[in-house]
Design an enzyme around this catalytic site. Structure first.
Site, PDB file in Angstrom:
ATOM      1  N   HIS A   1       2.183  14.937 -27.842  1.00  0.00           N
ATOM      2  CA  HIS A   1       2.388  16.382 -27.719  1.00  0.00           C
ATOM      3  C   HIS A   1       3.652  16.694 -26.924  1.00  0.00           C
ATOM      4  CE1 HIS A   1       0.824  16.744 -23.499  1.00  0.00           C
ATOM      5  NE2 HIS A   1      -0.003  15.783 -23.856  1.00  0.00           N
TER       6      HIS A   1
ATOM      7  N   ASP B   1       3.367  12.639 -19.292  1.00  0.00           N
ATOM      8  CA  ASP B   1       2.382  13.394 -20.074  1.00  0.00           C
ATOM      9  C   ASP B   1       3.043  14.626 -20.699  1.00  0.00           C
ATOM     10  OD1 ASP B   1       0.052  14.498 -21.101  1.00  0.00           O
ATOM     11  OD2 ASP B   1      -0.586  15.323 -19.176  1.00  0.00           O
TER      12      ASP B   1
ATOM     13  N   GLU C   1      -1.125  20.708 -26.956  1.00  0.00           N
ATOM     14  CA  GLU C   1      -2.289  19.955 -26.493  1.00  0.00           C
ATOM     15  C   GLU C   1      -2.835  20.523 -25.197  1.00  0.00           C
ATOM     16  OE1 GLU C   1      -4.531  16.788 -24.326  1.00  0.00           O
ATOM     17  OE2 GLU C   1      -2.683  17.793 -23.737  1.00  0.00           O
ATOM     18  N   GLU C   2      -1.931  20.893 -24.292  1.00  0.00           N
ATOM     19  CA  GLU C   2      -2.364  21.331 -22.972  1.00  0.00           C
ATOM     20  C   GLU C   2      -3.018  22.711 -22.982  1.00  0.00           C
ATOM     21  OE1 GLU C   2      -2.512  19.262 -20.783  1.00  0.00           O
ATOM     22  OE2 GLU C   2      -0.834  17.858 -20.802  1.00  0.00           O
TER      23      GLU C   2
ATOM     24  N   GLU D   1      -1.185   9.137 -25.146  1.00  0.00           N
ATOM     25  CA  GLU D   1      -1.339  10.072 -24.029  1.00  0.00           C
ATOM     26  C   GLU D   1      -0.931   9.423 -22.713  1.00  0.00           C
ATOM     27  OE1 GLU D   1      -1.779  12.831 -22.756  1.00  0.00           O
ATOM     28  OE2 GLU D   1      -2.588  14.212 -24.233  1.00  0.00           O
TER      29      GLU D   1
ATOM     30  N   HIS E   1      -0.592  15.820 -14.141  1.00  0.00           N
ATOM     31  CA  HIS E   1      -0.490  17.278 -14.095  1.00  0.00           C
ATOM     32  C   HIS E   1       0.077  17.773 -12.765  1.00  0.00           C
ATOM     33  CE1 HIS E   1      -3.613  18.026 -17.549  1.00  0.00           C
ATOM     34  NE2 HIS E   1      -2.541  17.372 -17.943  1.00  0.00           N
TER      35      HIS E   1
END
Length: 861
Positions: free
Chosen positions: A159, A171, A206-207, A233, A304
């Site tokens: 993504h 990520d 995706e997020e 991922e 994140h």
């Protein structure tokens, strides 16, 4: 290593050091072993193209730092979309040049998909609905150009978007770079032509709860040709990429072809339960295909977080993941691929698999496992009976075989309880008595130092309390219990039973060889301990390292009310017991007096460990506390609030809130804790993750001449149109319109008994709370949906009796993502710049704060 019992405890332990220390150290080296990162695009020896980590990281750096924070709905998200389209077209152009030059059977196609839709997304026990408008995906298909070659395809996915407050280097920009480099290597490899197509999906949301993968799966014309999926991922920045989900025997076999496998049935059993949810779920739900879910998970402290930067990605990570992915794509697109056989569906995995030391990868069926484990259990019973030596032969009747085995069994079971109970007691002391919760947080291995000694103390103390038991009785009982657990768990198709098999097997071999080692002595030799303990120490350590590096950081962020200390204590003590199972029989080797001394010694070590960890702080600059701060403006009540929350139970949060209140609140303003539930709409932009948070709020004052841009210029509205025609008595037929100019990640929440609606086909048949979240492409700020609701008693069809809470995130009010255009963020960004600077100085960089402005209100429809 003589077998004489005359050797004391310390000397015996010293002689076992090569196993007790050497095996974990070797496991550590193996666990963190990565390939050498390569920079050259071509192998200098073979002159063939190769995976280049330097090129992959260049892509990741451009996306994460050149473009920046790519949150769905932002301008930067749109920039990433345009860049990816150009990158895909470059691949297509190069592919066409190669075909013209060589005549190879190769065809590259590019799609820039755009679409709107919605889906239900259940998460964390919460029911949620997603809607999206004009989202995009970039798709590249590489095939041999024939209809037969495009009939069956493997999909590889990553993504492009990142989440708040992360620039998303690992990520998931890392995976984007890997996919691009795989395409380069494949099309540049002379004579390579795929028997089966490869579809590269660069999804764009995706997020925002997997909207991009849903869009592809439900609306793209080539989605129906997908037979299997490889999802790439990251939840960290270091270590080997792990296979944490494999959903068919065919794809597990395909994974065995990678050069550096790393994955276990144990991880598969954990993650398939939904602990971590990726795009993989959308492909399973809407394409009904099998696949592999692979991720980088080491150092998930940066998951994140703002420091998810290329500089923090460990050298070799990209090379490892890239080479494994390339090998999979080559195999799945070759003549030996299982893809054509997957058209009739796939077999859910009934396969035990695990990588061990080096490139070894073991796999065997559940049926084979049941036979192996059954044979081992029966052989163990026979061996234990054959090698039984009555510890009291002078007595007329002796102690008896079964009596001794029962005593040994009780010793083992009590030992297991003690091993887990004492560390949990320490966890309670640390959290409630000493107020030093999560002092282990800064390192995934730190909990071993805190909970390892009390686990050993619990094992030894339990054996002291149970009284004298013959050493061999405990040894053989441990063998029988491990062998029994292996077959019992495998009989109910739990593949992780392999762990118990890997413990019992060396026990069996060691006990068999003990006859050679002891001669007529009939005792347990130190050689027997060394042989029996080697494989469990190695396997258990490998398992321990993999588990703690993921779950220590994540457990420390699963909510203030979560028993994080106890969870980590259970992880360390239970996995430690698996790694060193012969601790219990060894405790009975030297008599009760020596055991008592051992209990006293370990009590002292445990006390010192508690004292040391009580001096530690949970956070530092690379292992930060996550803080969530929202500046909200309610356009209905015209109130302004600052909302502050944390996702952990570490001490000091309340005092930090007080300091923020004193620094940024008005005179006499007090912050107050608020309940976090489904009716706390202040945090609905982060729902359902908001359930993890422990929030406070404090009122803010604004200048008297403040004019809100969200009332006149950018009106956030939720309105409805009632359709009286064709309505059923006792119901309301409504179209709901949501307009949110300048706002992203909007959410609405309301209570109603929905009979049907356009969001899905199965609304709950009851009066319930509903949450609907939106994630749309940059510049698209309206959406609508239809629903039929059951009237509440006493209501008329024209009554606007549904109260809707609405909230949205300011697209230009996100710090630090929008730091470059902070002037456009208004009062929110002015406040956030000051708060962020103050936090950094106040905490010494130990806090990573997510700060965004929100606009909220209520409407009646």
């Amino acid at each position: 290593m003589p077998s004489s019992i005359r050797w004391g405890a310390w000397r015996s332990i010293f002689m076992l050091t090569p196993v007790l220390v050497g095996a974990p150290w070797f496991a550590y080296q193996q666990h963190y072993k990565l390939p050498k990162p390569l920079s050259a695009l071509t192998n200098p020896d073979t002159q063939l193209p190769q995976i280049s980590e330097e090129r992959i990281l260049g892509v990741a750096q451009h996306l994460s730092e050149g473009i920046g924070f790519r949150t769905v709905g932002t301008y930067e998200h749109a920039l990433a979309d345009a860049w990816m389209v150009d990158a895909a077209e470059e691949v297509k152009k190069r592919c066409e040049e190669i075909v013209l030059e060589t005549g190879r059977k190769l065809k590259c196609e590019v799609w820039h998909q755009e679409g709107s839709g919605g889906h239900r997304f259940d998460m964390m026990g919460k029911r949620l609905y997603k809607t999206y408008v004009n989202l995009t995906n970039i798709i590249v298909r590489i095939s041999d150009g024939t209809p037969e070659g495009m009939e069956h395809a493997v999909l590889v996915n990553s993504h492009l978007d990142s989440t708040l407050p992360s620039p998303g280097a690992a990520d998931d920009a890392l995976a984007v770079g890997i996919m691009l480099d795989c395409m380069r290597v494949l099309i540049e490899t002379p004579k390579w032509s795929p028997k089966h197509a490869i579809i590269f999906l660069f999804n764009h949301a995706e997020e925002s709860l997997q909207d991009g993968s849903h869009l592809f799966s439900t609306q793209h014309p080539i989605a129906s040709t997908v037979r299997a999926v490889i999802n790439l991922e990251a939840a960290g920045t270091t270590g080997r990429e792990i296979l944490f989900q494999a959903t068919s025997e065919q794809m597990i076999e395909a994974y065995s072809h990678v050069p550096r496998p790393y994955g276990t049935i144990f991880a598969n059993d954990i993650f398939s339960s939904g602990v971590i949810i990726t795009d993989f779920r959308q492909f399973e739900l809407y394409l009904n295909v099998t696949g592999l879910d692979m991720a980088v998970v080491g150092n998930s402290y940066l998951y994140h977080m703002r420091k998810d930067l290329v500089e923090n990605i460990e050298p070799g990570v990209a090379q490892h993941m890239g080479e494994n992915t390339l090998a999979l794509l080559r195999h799945l697109s070759s003549n030996g691929s299982p893809l054509p056989a997957l058209t009739e569906g796939y077999t859910r995995p009934t396969t035990v698999f695990f990588a061990h030391v080096g490139p070894t990868f073991f796999m065997y069926s559940f049926t084979t496992a049941k036979i192996m484990y059954s044979v081992l259990f029966l052989a163990s019973v026979i061996l234990v009976r054959w090698t039984f030596v009555d510890p009291a032969p002078a007595l007329k009747t002796g102690h008896g075989f079964w009596r001794e085995q029962i005593k040994g069994l009780m010793a083992v079971l009590v030992g297991m309880v003690g091993t887990i109970a004492v560390p949990n007691a320490v966890a309670i002391i640390m959290k409630f008595a000493l107020k030093k919760s999560m002092s282990w947080f800064k390192s995934p291995f730190a909990p071993i130092g805190l909970y390892g000694p009390p686990a050993l103390l619990g094992a030894m103390a339990s054996q002291y309390l149970i009284g004298e038991v013959h050493e061999q009785s405990v040894f053989t009982a441990m063998l029988l219990i491990q062998a029994f657990f292996a077959i019992a768990l495998q009989m109910v198709n739990i593949g992780s039973a392999a762990m118990f098999f890997l413990i019992a097997l060396p026990f069996f071999v060691a006990l068999l060889l003990n006859l050679v080692f002891v001669g007529s002595n009939k005792r347990i030799s130190l050689w027997t301990y060394a042989i029996g303990q080697l494989l469990p120490a190695l396997t258990g350590s490998l398992l321990m390292f993999g588990v703690v590096e993921v779950f220590v950081p994540l457990t420390g962020r699963m909510g203030a009310d979560a028993p994080a200390d106890n969870i980590v204590a259970i992880i360390v003590s239970s996995l430690g017991a698996l790694a060193f199972p012969l601790t219990l029989p060894f405790a009975h080797r030297f008599g009760k007096r020596t055991l008592y001394k051992g209990v006293v010694f370990m009590s002292m070590v445990t006390t010192l460990s508690i004292a040391y960890y009580a001096t530690l702080e949970p956070f530092d600059e690379m292992h930060q506390k996550r803080l969530f701060i929202i500046r909200s403006e309610n356009i209905t009540t015209h109130e302004h609030y600052l909302h502050i929350a944390a996702a952990d139970g570490a001490p000091g949060f309340e005092s930090l809130v007080e300091a923020i209140t004193k620094e940024f609140g008005g005179a006499g303003v007090q912050s107050v804790p608020v309940v976090m539930d489904d009716y706390n709409s202040d945090w609905d932009s982060l729902y359902p993750f908001s359930a993890f948070l422990a929030p406070y709020k404090l009122p803010l004052t604004v200048d008297a001449d403040y004019v809100s841009p969200w009332v006149n210029e950018k009106q956030f509205t939720v309105t409805s149109v009632i359709h009286n025609e064709n309505s059923i008595p006792g119901t309301r037929n409504i179209t709901v319109h949501v307009s949110h100019p300048g706002l992203i990640w909007t959410a609405i929440a309301f209570d109603a008994h929905v009979l049907k609606w356009s969001l899905d086909n199965n609304p709950p048949d009851e009066y319930a709370r509903h949450h609907i979240k939106e994630g749309s492409f940059y510049g698209h700020d309206t959406y609508s949906f239809d629903m039929v609701v059951k009237l509440q008693p006493g209501a008329s069809p024209d009554d606007k009796d549904i109260l809707v809470n609405f909230i949205g995130m300011q697209e230009n009010g996100i710090w630090p993502a929008k730091k470059a255009v902070k002037a456009q963020g208004g009062v929110a960004m002015q406040l956030f710049e000051n708060i962020d600077t103050w936090l950094d100085e106040k905490t010494g960089g130990k806090v990573d704060a997510l700060l965004f402005g929100s606009v909220a209100g209520v409407s009646h429809i």
